[in-house]
Design an enzyme around this catalytic site. Structure first.
Site, PDB file in Angstrom:
ATOM      1  N   ASP A  11       0.865  -1.182   0.000  1.00 25.81           N
ATOM      2  CA  ASP A  11       0.000   0.000   0.000  1.00 25.81           C
ATOM      3  C   ASP A  11       0.899   1.228   0.000  1.00 25.81           C
ATOM      4  O   ASP A  11       2.095   1.136   0.268  1.00 25.81           O
ATOM      5  CB  ASP A  11      -0.890  -0.007   1.260  1.00 25.81           C
ATOM      6  CG  ASP A  11      -1.782   1.218   1.332  1.00 25.81           C
ATOM      7  OD1 ASP A  11      -2.500   1.480   0.354  1.00 25.81           O
ATOM      8  OD2 ASP A  11      -1.754   1.937   2.347  1.00 25.81           O
ATOM      9  N   SER A  12       0.290   2.392  -0.253  1.00 24.66           N
ATOM     10  CA  SER A  12       1.049   3.639  -0.209  1.00 24.66           C
ATOM     11  C   SER A  12       1.522   3.969   1.204  1.00 24.66           C
ATOM     12  O   SER A  12       2.446   4.747   1.373  1.00 24.66           O
ATOM     13  CB  SER A  12       0.162   4.775  -0.720  1.00 24.66           C
ATOM     14  OG  SER A  12      -1.050   4.812   0.012  1.00 24.66           O
ATOM     15  N   CYS A  74      -3.783  -0.882  -2.051  1.00 25.88           N
ATOM     16  CA  CYS A  74      -4.026   0.534  -2.353  1.00 25.88           C
ATOM     17  C   CYS A  74      -4.988   0.659  -3.540  1.00 25.88           C
ATOM     18  O   CYS A  74      -4.712   0.150  -4.636  1.00 25.88           O
ATOM     19  CB  CYS A  74      -2.697   1.209  -2.683  1.00 25.88           C
ATOM     20  SG  CYS A  74      -2.854   2.962  -3.012  1.00 25.88           S
ATOM     21  N   GLU A 153      -6.696   9.038   9.574  1.00 21.11           N
ATOM     22  CA  GLU A 153      -5.394   8.869  10.239  1.00 21.11           C
ATOM     23  C   GLU A 153      -5.352   9.633  11.559  1.00 21.11           C
ATOM     24  O   GLU A 153      -4.705   9.205  12.514  1.00 21.11           O
ATOM     25  CB  GLU A 153      -4.256   9.314   9.306  1.00 21.11           C
ATOM     26  CG  GLU A 153      -4.092   8.351   8.160  1.00 21.11           C
ATOM     27  CD  GLU A 153      -2.794   8.508   7.379  1.00 21.11           C
ATOM     28  OE1 GLU A 153      -1.889   9.224   7.824  1.00 21.11           O
ATOM     29  OE2 GLU A 153      -2.709   7.890   6.307  1.00 21.11           O
ATOM     30  N   CYS A 185     -11.286   3.259  -1.002  1.00 19.95           N
ATOM     31  CA  CYS A 185     -10.019   3.752  -0.454  1.00 19.95           C
ATOM     32  C   CYS A 185      -9.758   2.986   0.833  1.00 19.95           C
ATOM     33  O   CYS A 185     -10.684   2.700   1.597  1.00 19.95           O
ATOM     34  CB  CYS A 185     -10.119   5.249  -0.165  1.00 19.95           C
ATOM     35  SG  CYS A 185      -8.669   5.917   0.676  1.00 19.95           S
ATOM     36  N   HIS A 187      -8.694   3.786   3.604  1.00 24.18           N
ATOM     37  CA  HIS A 187      -8.990   4.448   4.882  1.00 24.18           C
ATOM     38  C   HIS A 187     -10.483   4.508   5.221  1.00 24.18           C
ATOM     39  O   HIS A 187     -10.845   4.712   6.367  1.00 24.18           O
ATOM     40  CB  HIS A 187      -8.473   5.892   4.855  1.00 24.18           C
ATOM     41  CG  HIS A 187      -6.988   6.013   4.885  1.00 24.18           C
ATOM     42  ND1 HIS A 187      -6.175   5.424   3.945  1.00 24.18           N
ATOM     43  CD2 HIS A 187      -6.164   6.661   5.748  1.00 24.18           C
ATOM     44  CE1 HIS A 187      -4.918   5.725   4.219  1.00 24.18           C
ATOM     45  NE2 HIS A 187      -4.879   6.471   5.309  1.00 24.18           N
TER      46      HIS A 187
HETATM   47  N1  DGL Z   1      -4.046   3.891   0.063  1.00 27.65           N
HETATM   48  C1  DGL Z   1      -4.660   4.960  -0.711  1.00 27.65           C
HETATM   49  C2  DGL Z   1      -5.851   4.398  -1.481  1.00 27.65           C
HETATM   50  O1  DGL Z   1      -6.465   3.406  -1.100  1.00 27.65           O
HETATM   51  C3  DGL Z   1      -5.072   6.123   0.168  1.00 27.65           C
HETATM   52  C4  DGL Z   1      -3.921   6.936   0.709  1.00 27.65           C
HETATM   53  C5  DGL Z   1      -3.106   7.635  -0.364  1.00 27.65           C
HETATM   54  O2  DGL Z   1      -3.600   8.591  -1.007  1.00 27.65           O
HETATM   55  O3  DGL Z   1      -1.984   7.200  -0.588  1.00 27.65           O
HETATM   56  O4  DGL Z   1      -6.196   4.915  -2.508  1.00 27.65           O
END
Ligand code: DGL
Length: 269
Positions: A11-12, A74, A153, A185, A187
């Site tokens: 993931d990012s 991600c 977050e 997403c 989050h």
């Molecule tokens: N993990 C990213 C997503 O699911 C969200 C956080 C980011 O913008 O890196 O798109």
């Protein structure tokens, strides 16, 4: 047949831990290696070309660990760079878009589905295209919700400010009379309550990470790749920045203690 090699997840940053959480629920005996690119997060506001370059490097981190499958947690990477990961990888690759879209098509009765995600995910139209491909009679309506990531977050999951922002973002979707909404997403599952309240509990909320974990379980079963060992599985976490914040915030996303988090060397600029 038993395959004890780990499932690789990247993931990012921190958000993909919601996908790990779903994986540990559906596949409680699997070893998992997670990589979060915390030095370069967020990906959601970056251009597709940059995200594609990062995705290639993230894939290589997992391949070094001899994973048996790569789960692209991600949504932004799954939306704009899944082909990059697939091309690089000798093992199966699962992104979150198709499983999320399939779950939404199953859930909608009115054939009107909303999609929320980062700017990158929404701009790519990846979910909209996947929905159309699965069921051309489904109409899709999308909305980027960039402020949801920092709010999740920050832990502001029940905060007045989050309620106001959710109203603002989700109002256009309520006008479209959607009856299913893809939380596109990593989050957004943390904001499920606020989103559900804002939509007056009238819309089925689809957690793309949850749908993906189910898809991974089916794939491992079909391919005879499940780990049959009943020893306590090993969960390992790697990040590209110093791990302090990852450990603090990550436990909320994962829903359990993280244990030791390792830092991998920074990527070339
Ligand atoms: N993990 C990213 C997503 O699911 C969200 C956080 C980011 O913008 O890196 O798109």
């Amino acid at each position: 047949m038993s395959d004890s090699r780990p499932i690789g997840v990247f993931d990012s940053g921190i958000g993909g831990l919601t996908v790990v959480r779903a994986l540990t629920h559906h596949l409680p005996h699997e070893n998992i290696i997670y990589f979060g690119d915390t030095a370069r997060v967020p990906y959601g506001s970056k251009s597709p070309q940059v995200v594609r370059d990062y995705a290639a490097q993230d894939t290589d981190v997992l391949l070094q660990h001899k994973v048996k499958i790569i789960v692209v947690a991600c949504n932004t990477v799954s939306a704009v760079a899944l082909d990059v990961v697939q091309k690089r990888s000798r093992v199966p690759v699962v992104g979150v878009i198709i499983p999320g879209a399939e779950a939404a098509v199953q859930a909608t009765k009115k054939k009107r589905v909303g999609v929320i995600g980062t700017v990158g995910t929404i701009k790519s139209d990846a979910y909209v295209n996947a929905l159309r491909q699965i069921d051309p009679s489904v109409q899709a309506f999308s909305q980027a919700c960039p402020l949801f990531v920092p709010l999740a977050e920050e832990g502001w999951t029940e905060h007045k400010a989050t309620e106001l922002i959710a109203k603002e973002y989700l109002f256009p979707l309520t006008l479209e009379k959607i009856d299913a909404l893809i939380l596109g997403c990593t989050h957004y599952p943390l904001l499920r309550n606020v989103i559900d309240n804002t939509l007056h509990h009238a819309v089925a909320l689809i957690d793309s990470g949850e749908a993906t974990a189910q898809a991974v379980a089916v794939l491992l079963e079909e391919q005879g790749m499940k780990n049959m060992s009943r020893l306590k599985p090993n969960l390992q976490f790697y990040v590209s920045d110093v791990p302090h914040k990852f450990t603090d915030v990550g436990e909320r996303f994962l829903g359990q203690r993280l244990g030791k988090v390792h830092r991998v060397p920074a990527f070339p600029a």
